[in-house]
Design a protein around this motif. Sequence first.
Motif, mmCIF file in Angstrom:
data_model
loop_
_atom_site.group_PDB
_atom_site.id
_atom_site.type_symbol
_atom_site.label_atom_id
_atom_site.label_comp_id
_atom_site.label_asym_id
_atom_site.label_seq_id
_atom_site.Cartn_x
_atom_site.Cartn_y
_atom_site.Cartn_z
ATOM 1 N N VAL A 32 33.372 46.039 41.334
ATOM 2 C CA VAL A 32 33.157 44.663 40.838
ATOM 3 C C VAL A 32 34.212 43.680 41.363
ATOM 4 C CG1 VAL A 32 32.003 45.374 38.707
ATOM 5 C CG2 VAL A 32 34.489 45.027 38.695
ATOM 6 N N CYS A 33 35.289 44.188 41.941
ATOM 7 C CA CYS A 33 36.363 43.291 42.382
ATOM 8 C C CYS A 33 35.927 42.524 43.634
ATOM 9 C CB CYS A 33 37.630 44.089 42.685
ATOM 10 S SG CYS A 33 38.928 43.053 43.371
ATOM 11 N N SER A 34 35.904 41.200 43.520
ATOM 12 C CA SER A 34 35.410 40.413 44.657
ATOM 13 C C SER A 34 36.442 40.298 45.779
ATOM 14 C CB SER A 34 34.971 39.027 44.187
ATOM 15 O OG SER A 34 35.924 38.493 43.306
ATOM 16 N N LEU A 66 47.387 41.787 46.511
ATOM 17 C CA LEU A 66 46.101 41.251 46.971
ATOM 18 C C LEU A 66 45.196 40.888 45.797
ATOM 19 C CD1 LEU A 66 45.352 43.669 49.967
ATOM 20 C CD2 LEU A 66 46.558 41.494 49.968
ATOM 21 N N CYS A 67 45.571 41.350 44.600
ATOM 22 C CA CYS A 67 44.815 41.043 43.375
ATOM 23 C C CYS A 67 45.291 39.713 42.806
ATOM 24 C CB CYS A 67 45.048 42.174 42.362
ATOM 25 S SG CYS A 67 44.878 41.696 40.637
ATOM 26 N N TYR A 68 44.321 38.861 42.425
ATOM 27 C CA TYR A 68 44.680 37.549 41.842
ATOM 28 C C TYR A 68 44.358 37.488 40.351
ATOM 29 C CZ TYR A 68 46.399 35.319 46.019
ATOM 30 O OH TYR A 68 47.177 34.985 47.097
ATOM 31 N N TYR A 69 44.205 38.612 39.751
ATOM 32 C CA TYR A 69 44.085 38.765 38.310
ATOM 33 C C TYR A 69 42.996 37.892 37.675
ATOM 34 C CZ TYR A 69 45.882 40.292 33.792
ATOM 35 O OH TYR A 69 46.014 40.877 32.567
ATOM 36 N N CYS A 70 41.749 38.178 38.071
ATOM 37 C CA CYS A 70 40.639 37.486 37.413
ATOM 38 C C CYS A 70 40.220 38.252 36.159
ATOM 39 C CB CYS A 70 39.460 37.382 38.374
ATOM 40 S SG CYS A 70 38.828 39.002 38.863
ATOM 41 N N GLY A 71 40.509 39.566 36.130
ATOM 42 C CA GLY A 71 40.192 40.369 34.946
ATOM 43 C C GLY A 71 38.815 41.002 34.967
ATOM 44 N N GLU A 72 38.023 40.764 36.042
ATOM 45 C CA GLU A 72 36.667 41.340 36.136
ATOM 46 C C GLU A 72 36.687 42.864 36.007
ATOM 47 O OE1 GLU A 72 33.183 40.441 36.720
ATOM 48 O OE2 GLU A 72 34.208 38.902 35.539
ATOM 49 N N CYS A 73 37.681 43.497 36.659
ATOM 50 C CA CYS A 73 37.744 44.967 36.649
ATOM 51 C C CYS A 73 37.971 45.485 35.230
ATOM 52 C CB CYS A 73 38.844 45.453 37.590
ATOM 53 S SG CYS A 73 40.432 44.679 37.309
ATOM 54 N N THR A 74 38.848 44.826 34.496
ATOM 55 C CA THR A 74 39.123 45.248 33.116
ATOM 56 C C THR A 74 37.868 45.094 32.258
ATOM 57 O OG1 THR A 74 41.466 44.758 33.246
ATOM 58 C CG2 THR A 74 40.482 44.649 31.064
HETATM 59 S S1 SF4 Z 1 41.953 41.531 38.305
HETATM 60 FE FE1 SF4 Z 1 40.757 43.284 39.012
HETATM 61 S S2 SF4 Z 1 38.816 42.386 39.726
HETATM 62 FE FE2 SF4 Z 1 40.288 40.700 39.598
HETATM 63 S S3 SF4 Z 1 41.209 40.559 41.644
HETATM 64 FE FE3 SF4 Z 1 42.518 41.926 40.436
HETATM 65 S S4 SF4 Z 1 41.785 43.980 40.867
HETATM 66 FE FE4 SF4 Z 1 40.173 42.558 41.507
#
Ligand code: SF4
Length: 347
Positions: A32-34, A66-74
Amino acid sequence: MAAINPRFGEELKKYGAFDFNACYNCGNCTAVCSLSTEEDSFPREMVRFSVLGLEDDIKSSLKPWLCYYCGECTANCPRTAYPGELMMSLRRWLTSVYDWTGLSGLLYKSLPLSIMAFVLTALGVIIFSAVEKFDLPAIMHYGHYFEMFAILTVFCVIFIPNLIRMWWFIILKPKIKVPFKKYLSGLWELIVHMFTQKRALGCDDNQLRWFEHFILVIGYLGLLFTTVALDWFSSNSLFVIAFGYLLSIIVFAVTVIFVSERMRKRKELSKFSQPSDWLFVIWLFLMGFSAFFVRLFIDAGMLENNIWIYLLHLTILVQWALIIVPFGKWTHFLYRSFAMYFAKIKA
Ligand code: SF4
Ligand code: SF4
């Protein structure tokens, strides 16, 4: 063979990670991580490495940045292993790995120590002001020079050695060969990411968040330039004065939005805040807010009878410059930009 640190999970929890051992390696989070790609696949791999204690592999990896912490994965993890929060805590941990002084790690792990550092710096400002007999022009003069001195010192003594350490872990230690030409041609990437964080636009949720961050970076760097290079508090130029007001309003308006989002906890990325997250947004807000009022008191001819407002601003500034910028969350801005640079030149 990669070294395993069996206590790595325990250590990571001190940086804000939790429940990542619940992961059963399904890969939903990566799917799911874009921002995850075939070449740079995360966060599942980072969760796995953390569970196994593969500390050295994480040290040499750019993936946490490289992750910008959108939270989709959680939000999509069937085991509530909080992969997004794990990525955030890996960034905090890496910050402490790069920092040669060891202070980042100590401050991340101990709130009492952070409070003590804030109290000591406040005491330093009060003692210095008393030594100067609370003479406002003298204190403001030194305050202005402090800003220049602090920027130069933090850059030379902390940031340059830490960036060299980051380079060592990412490029030199794994023996990656990068031609000198690539170091030069990649510099544009570094500048673009530093000022725009354009990769964040790839997150599905992220257009407004990217814009808020962009405005904040421009407002913050502009305010720094206006106070340090254009000497905003002493300037008689109408343009400089108005520009400083505008930038300080931008800084405290955007940080009010960030603080309120963290308090409301509606978005995935605002649900879990470490003390370092709070300190960063609150002190940034206080910087813009107190700078605005110092200049307002100067323009209203009220500063001489209200020296406390300048002392308050100076205290916030000293704490910001000596604690949060070199050892706190501010460093994420620097390391993330360099991570994009290293990713570019490694490719
Ligand atoms: S928070 Fe999770 S889904 Fe969002 S960019 Fe980081 S690793 Fe990907
Ligand atoms: S963190 Fe959650 S979604 Fe990701 S691999 Fe583990 S169990 Fe699956």
